[in-house]
Scaffold this motif. Structure first.
Motif, PDB file in Angstrom:
ATOM      1  N   ASP A 141       0.810  -1.218   0.000  1.00  0.00           N
ATOM      2  CA  ASP A 141       0.000   0.000   0.000  1.00  0.00           C
ATOM      3  C   ASP A 141       0.846   1.272   0.000  1.00  0.00           C
ATOM      4  O   ASP A 141       0.416   2.308  -0.502  1.00  0.00           O
ATOM      5  CB  ASP A 141      -0.971   0.014   1.186  1.00  0.00           C
ATOM      6  N   ASP A 177      -1.857   2.467  10.503  1.00  0.00           N
ATOM      7  CA  ASP A 177      -2.462   1.168  10.795  1.00  0.00           C
ATOM      8  C   ASP A 177      -3.338   1.227  12.040  1.00  0.00           C
ATOM      9  O   ASP A 177      -3.232   2.135  12.861  1.00  0.00           O
ATOM     10  CB  ASP A 177      -1.366   0.112  11.000  1.00  0.00           C
ATOM     11  N   GLN A 232      -5.255  -1.224   7.545  1.00  0.00           N
ATOM     12  CA  GLN A 232      -6.659  -0.828   7.404  1.00  0.00           C
ATOM     13  C   GLN A 232      -7.348  -1.613   6.283  1.00  0.00           C
ATOM     14  O   GLN A 232      -8.574  -1.713   6.257  1.00  0.00           O
ATOM     15  CB  GLN A 232      -6.752   0.669   7.109  1.00  0.00           C
ATOM     16  N   GLY A 233      -6.565  -2.177   5.378  1.00  0.00           N
ATOM     17  CA  GLY A 233      -7.105  -3.014   4.299  1.00  0.00           C
ATOM     18  C   GLY A 233      -6.179  -4.189   4.054  1.00  0.00           C
ATOM     19  O   GLY A 233      -5.136  -4.342   4.710  1.00  0.00           O
ATOM     20  N   HIS A 234      -6.520  -5.030   3.084  1.00  0.00           N
ATOM     21  CA  HIS A 234      -5.682  -6.193   2.777  1.00  0.00           C
ATOM     22  C   HIS A 234      -4.430  -5.732   2.028  1.00  0.00           C
ATOM     23  O   HIS A 234      -4.515  -5.020   1.023  1.00  0.00           O
ATOM     24  CB  HIS A 234      -6.466  -7.204   1.937  1.00  0.00           C
ATOM     25  N   ILE A 235      -3.275  -6.137   2.512  1.00  0.00           N
ATOM     26  CA  ILE A 235      -2.012  -5.771   1.878  1.00  0.00           C
ATOM     27  C   ILE A 235      -1.104  -6.992   1.823  1.00  0.00           C
ATOM     28  O   ILE A 235      -1.374  -8.023   2.461  1.00  0.00           O
ATOM     29  CB  ILE A 235      -1.284  -4.628   2.621  1.00  0.00           C
ATOM     30  N   SER A 248      -4.130  -8.889   6.901  1.00  0.00           N
ATOM     31  CA  SER A 248      -5.532  -8.510   6.806  1.00  0.00           C
ATOM     32  C   SER A 248      -5.898  -7.576   7.954  1.00  0.00           C
ATOM     33  O   SER A 248      -5.289  -7.622   9.027  1.00  0.00           O
ATOM     34  CB  SER A 248      -6.427  -9.754   6.857  1.00  0.00           C
ATOM     35  N   PRO A 249      -6.907  -6.735   7.748  1.00  0.00           N
ATOM     36  CA  PRO A 249      -7.339  -5.858   8.840  1.00  0.00           C
ATOM     37  C   PRO A 249      -8.060  -6.634   9.913  1.00  0.00           C
ATOM     38  O   PRO A 249      -8.499  -7.769   9.689  1.00  0.00           O
ATOM     39  CB  PRO A 249      -8.276  -4.866   8.134  1.00  0.00           C
ATOM     40  N   SER A 251     -11.178  -7.625  12.108  1.00  0.00           N
ATOM     41  CA  SER A 251     -12.585  -7.735  11.726  1.00  0.00           C
ATOM     42  C   SER A 251     -13.460  -7.710  12.963  1.00  0.00           C
ATOM     43  O   SER A 251     -13.037  -8.087  14.059  1.00  0.00           O
ATOM     44  CB  SER A 251     -12.826  -9.034  10.944  1.00  0.00           C
TER      45      SER A 251
END
Length: 730
Positions: A141, A177, A232-235, A248-249, A251
């Motif tokens: 990212d 993050d 904060q998102g999938h990286i 993964s963020p 959940s």
């Protein structure tokens, strides 16, 4: 035989307790670039706290390839004798280590030993473990190496048992993050006890620790937490060996219907966000927490110190520049307790001072190697009552104010943490300090298009303070006497500090501005035993002013010994000393080559600082009207003179010195439309008080004149509680 066994037992107990010296520790890391051979540099900052400054951690590699140490530096951050019952002090040190690793793949380092200081769960102190996961993988990212959260906390916290309090743990992440704080897992060697203490609740997703209630105990609660960051998102993370991994963020947990309850939301167990992949980093956050006997009141500002201006807010980001000292000013008050000391945790080489204005100042100068990095700073102020009051270095103004109390204890304010972001020098300046003046030089090329005629010093009305006087084609230059142009004088334990600033205004003649495009603060610091006294006197000399239509004229503000106003008080005797209630006789005198002029004093205020905009201020005259009940105007036939007196006072609990600052103007004599002719205007007509008719040149702008400082003798001060030491303010 029995006595021998008892002696052996006592020696054993002493030995065990003396070995219990660990208060806690934190760790974070920062990527520091690659070497010509392709290896990676990572800087690891370990802060650890013991009951002495000579202990240190030993870290070993527990997983992966940890490389080798290329540089290491260790220093003391802070220490205090306000410690738990079984420990003489606490001392926090930091070790900054640069490690060279051949790969940017994850690795783990661990430190472990014995023992914690005596805790509620183990009087002898239990073992401790610190575990750090370092991952320098290149993020999909940002395209840059992963950065760890910046974690910090005060190593020793305390709170009265009857005072609920919330602690926001510092957990800033440079990558943006999501950061969470959880209790450690003994199975992963993240801690030894991993105790979740009664009376506390940790809200993991906001890194917030809530204290509600538990019985006081001289033994501390040991907190062994772990800080993790999740994207904060999938990286994905790419590594130098060609491999990669995904992250993964967090959940949200599956929601379930629960019965409604009146228990506060943060006191319920709740279900934190769930991790579906490993964290990006894993850092230890361990500290000691003491629950003290109850306080007479939990209201901040009575016994518990309350932060006031100019203390920064929790979480505030403060810009710091390479090779330029950054300053954090902190102030707290407590009506029924004496402000004792400030405790802090910050970057290595940060210093703390206490000024004679009863403010605490943290100072730190970043190096070029710190550029682009973030540094957390946490602090709290401690107060004390009764026999707990002691004398700290520089603490010459500790008082009890208000109702005396026999309660004895130490009270800690809330904890606040700020973030220092280190950037490049934005405004290029150079300051030269001499025995009698400061010279500041600002490169015009760094002013980003600001108009030069919109720049001014704190108090520019004196022609001596004009920035146009010495400036040239390449630099804005100010040559500022140490006792003029709004220069502020400050003292700490060892130094006299003279401070001023260059700011922007809407136009060169304006009194206020709603723009804030530039603020260049500068100061000169002199040892109290140095030669500055040869070139500096506290007495303010005359103010020379140029005003269109009135030409050049001067104001002289002087103090007199009595109401005869025959001879001024010798300038060499400044700062002047008065008893509270003693009459202070003053005269403001104006001189001008323009005939038929008169002077008008619109307002006079008292302040601990030589600045009309500083706080606190106390009004003596407003809108030409005396407002202090002790003001007495002494009539004079000279229309360019104003004589008055007031009874000496001091600012309660804050300062031992006072400046008298007045706003004055010159008018065309006898003109009924001038401000001088209007005289005293009551508050109902306040909007008339600043009316100016500059086009017809019947009056000048308002000018600022001041004199001081006056120091108030201690004879009228309230007696202090038993055990408190007093010292002269002279």
């Amino acid at each position: 035989m029995a006595s021998t066994l008892m002696l052996l037992l006592q020696l054993l107990l002493v030995s065990l307790v003396s070995a219990s010296h660990f208060f806690g520790g934190t760790t974070t890391y920062t990527y520091k670039g690659r070497n010509p051979d392709g290896s990676f540099n990572v800087e690891i900052r370990d802060r650890d706290t013991y009951d002495g400054c000579y202990y240190s951690l030993y870290w070993y590699c527990s997983s992966g390839y940890c490389g080798y140490t290329s540089t290491s530096q260790r220093g003391t951050l802070d220490s205090s004798t306000s410690a738990p019952l079984y420990n003489r002090q606490w001392c926090e040190t930091e070790t900054v280590t640069t490690r060279v690793v051949q790969s940017n793949r994850p690795f783990e380092m661990r430190a472990a030993s014995c023992c914690w200081i005596p805790t509620r769960t183990s009087y002898w102190g239990h073992y401790w473990y610190l575990n750090t996961l370092v991952d320098l993988g290149e993020r999909s990212d940002t395209g840059k190496p992963n950065r760890a959260p910046e974690v910090a906390i005060l190593p020793f916290l305390r709170v009265p048992e009857n005072c609920p309090r919330t602690y926001k743990l510092m957990s800033f992440d440079p990558d943006g993050d999501k950061v969470r704080c959880r209790y450690g897992n003994p199975g992963s060697a993240e801690c030894y006890g991993c105790t979740q203490h009664s009376g506390f609740h940790l809200h993991q997703d906001s890194c917030t620790l809530h204290y509600q209630y538990t019985n006081a105990d001289p033994l501390v609660n040991s907190f062994e937490l772990v800080v993790e960051d999740f994207p904060q998102g999938h990286i994905s993370l790419r590594y130098s060996d060609g491999s990669q991994s995904s992250r993964s963020p967090l959940s949200a947990p599956t929601t379930t219907t629960t019965a409604r309850t009146t228990t506060p939301w943060w006191w319920t167990t709740g279900r934190p966000l769930q991790a579906t992949s490993p964290p990006l980093s894993k850092l230890p956050l361990q500290f000691s927490f003491l629950v003290d006997p109850p306080a007479p009141s939990c209201q901040e500002g009575l016994y518990l110190p309350q932060f006031v201006h100019p203390t920064p807010a929790h979480g505030q980001r403060i810009h710091a520049e390479v090779n330029k000292e950054v300053e954090i000013r902190i102030k707290a008050q407590a009506s029924y307790a004496a402000i004792q000391d400030i405790i802090m945790s910050g970057p290595m080489n940060m210093t703390k001072h206490r000024t004679t204005h009863n403010e605490f100042v943290l100072r730190w100068t970043p190096f070029s190697s710190d550029l682009g990095n973030y540094f957390p700073v946490c602090f709290a102020v401690e107060s004390a009552t009764g026999s707990a009051v002691t004398s700290f270095p520089g603490n010459t103004h500790s008082h009890n104010h208000g109702t005396p109390t026999s309660q004895s204890g130490v009270y800690q304010s809330e904890m606040r943490c700020v973030i220092l972001k280190v950037g490049t020098e934005e405004i290029k300046t150079n300051v030269i300090c001499t025995e009698s003046e400061m010279r500041v030089e600002v490169e015009k090329s760094s002013l980003r298009g600001l108009r030069e005629d919109h720049l001014r010093l704190s108090e520019p009305s004196n022609t001596l303070c004009s920035l146009e006087r010495y400036s040239n084609s390449t630099h804005i230059i100010g040559v500022i006497p140490l006792n003029a142009c709004g220069t502020q004088i400050e003292e700490d334990e060892e130094h006299l500090i003279f401070k001023n600033e260059i700011t922007t205004v809407d136009d060169s003649g304006a009194l206020i501005t709603r723009k804030h495009n530039l603020e260049v603060e500068f100061y000169c610091q002199y040892p109290k035993k140095g030669n500055v006294s040869l070139g500096f006197t506290a007495h303010r000399t005359m103010v020379e002013v140029f005003d269109k239509g009135f030409g050049t004229f001067t104001y002289q503000f002087e103090f007199y010994p009595d109401n005869q106003f025959r001879s001024i008080i010798d300038p060499s005797s400044y700062p002047l000393e008065y008893d509270v209630g003693q009459k202070i006789y003053m005269e403001i005198d104006a001189s001008s080559i323009v005939n038929d002029t008169e002077m008008f004093v619109e307002s006079c205020r008292a302040s601990p600082y030589d600045n009309p905009n500083s706080q606190p201020t106390y009004s003596i005259i407003e809108d030409g009207c005396p407002v202090d009940p002790t003001v007495m105007i002494h009539e004079t036939d000279n229309k360019r003179q104003f004589r008055f007196c007031i009874e000496a006072f001091k600012f309660i609990g804050l300062h031992d010195q006072v400046y008298i600052s007045c706003s004055v103007m010159m008018c065309e004599a006898g003109n009924p439309n001038s401000r001088c002719s209007q005289g005293c205007i009551n508050s109902n007509n306040h909007h008339h008080s600043h009316r100016r008719k500059r086009d017809s040149a019947i009056q000048t702008a308002a000018h600022f004149v001041s004199q001081g400082p006056l120091r108030l003798k201690r004879s009228a001060d309230i007696s202090m509680s038993a055990g408190m030491e007093t010292q002269s303010a002279s």
